[in-house]
Design an enzyme around this catalytic site. Structure first.
Site, short mmCIF file in Angstrom:
data_model
loop_
_atom_site.label_atom_id
_atom_site.label_comp_id
_atom_site.label_asym_id
_atom_site.label_seq_id
_atom_site.Cartn_x
_atom_site.Cartn_y
_atom_site.Cartn_z
N TYR A 275 0.50 -1.30 -0.40
CA TYR A 275 -0.08 -0.27 0.52
C TYR A 275 0.84 0.92 -0.17
O TYR A 275 0.75 2.11 -0.64
CB TYR A 275 -1.04 0.11 1.40
N GLY B 290 -1.12 -3.84 20.76
CA GLY B 290 0.69 -3.74 20.87
C GLY B 290 -0.41 -2.98 22.57
O GLY B 290 -1.26 -3.87 23.02
#
Ligand code: UDP
Length: 318
Positions: free
Chosen positions: A147, A207
């Site tokens: 991307y 995370g």
């Protein structure tokens, strides 16, 4: 008043379909070319009875000609990390071949051109907040590169068509945008959290949730595009909301707005996930007089009915 005819590649997608609404509202005729890889017919069905609206189901990676147009809005591309991971080659193709074809259309018909680029051009940025002059910190071979590099190439082709063919181009660098018509399973953080909160599932934080993003509500983003489209700026302009949130703060706001009692679950952070992202919008402010107006809490409230309905539709047996 008639404004002319606009082509929107990717016009059945989240941003493309909102742009259709806005351009029709301003008096344009609109032709959408979309192969529905990640766009959805449902995003544009409300427009199909408008005689000024046309839909062509086609992959812009193949040459195409929809006749004379006055403006090309090039919005076709998978855009969520899950989508571009699932369709990595198609993402590179639409950013390269698709961009050539969109620019050839603008060149052939002498049309103006605006392309949706992305804050991903900055990668995992070492400059904060990010100004348009920052060249970025991108892993060219990491999982996000399909991307990031496609969009960086898109920008390169776009400025080349300006330099070599004098095409009248504009480049919008979009930062995390959210609102109605996002797909609830596209993996992005706002639809994920809204869906999870509204169905009583745990909110998955990747995370520790300290990484940041700056979220722009879709109507502000579209207003930015329209102003940029009318300007004469040919180099990239950041169009995003500069108010930065940690992902944990975003999760807490979603719980507040939905009134959900869902718990939070921490899961591993994907590779190359940018630590922080915040646009410097000085250029857009000065050049376009543009300023986002809708803060994250308000935008989530404005999106709530849409997400409720999307979750209900998903759980209704077909
Ligand atoms: N994220 C998260 N939980 C999710 C989805 C995303 O914690 O269920 C995090 C993701 O790791 C990233 C941020 O939210 O740090 C924004 O992710 P998104 O996929 O929306 O867009 P990105 O800005 O990474 O392209």
């Amino acid at each position: 008043m008639s404004q002319g005819r606009a082509l929107i590649t990717g016009g059945a997608g989240f941003l493309g379909s909102h742009l259709c609404d806005a351009l029709l509202g301003e008096g344009w005729s609109v032709v959408v070319v979309d192969n529905l890889l990640t766009g959805r017919r449902a995003n544009i069905t409300h427009l199909t009875h408008d005689p000024r609206f046309e839909f062509v189901e086609k992959n812009i990676c193949q040459p195409f000609d929809v006749g004379k147009v006055d403006y090309v809005f090039h919005f076709a591309s998978p855009a969520s990390p899950e989508d571009y991971h699932a369709h990595g080659i198609e993402t590179l193709q639409v950013g390269s071949l698709g961009t050539f074809h969109a620019l050839e259309t603008a060149h052939k018909y002498g049309a103006k051109y605006l392309v949706s680029s992305t804050s991903e051009c900055y990668g995992d940025p070492l400059e904060h907040p990010q100004k348009e002059t920052y060249w970025g910190h991108v892993n060219p071979v990491g999982p996000r590169s399909v991307y990031d590099e496609a969009k960086r190439f898109t920008e390169a082709v776009t400025v080349a068509y300006r330099r070599y063919h004098n095409v009248d181009v504009r480049i919008a660098r979009i930062f995390n945008t959210y609102g109605p018509r996002m797909q609830i399973r596209d993996g992005r953080v706002v639809p994920n959290f809204m869906r999870q909160a509204l169905s009583g599932e745990e909110l998955t934080i990747y995370g520790d949730g300290s990484q940041t993003r700056s979220f722009c509500y879709v109507s502000d983003e579209i207003d930015g595009f329209l102003r940029l489209a009318k300007s004469d700026e040919h180099m990239p302009v950041n169009i995003g909301n500069p108010t930065e949130f940690s992902i944990l703060e975003c999760a807490k706001l979603v719980l507040k707005v939905t009134g959900s009692k869902s718990q939070i679950r921490y899961v591993p952070l994907p590779q190359d996930d940018p630590r922080q992202r915040q646009p410097d919008i000085t250029k857009a402010r000065q050049l376009l007089g543009w300023e986002p107006r809708i803060d994250l809490e308000k935008g989530l409230r404005l999106s709530l009915d849409f997400f409720k309905q999307a979750v209900a539709e998903e759980s209704t047996p077909k």
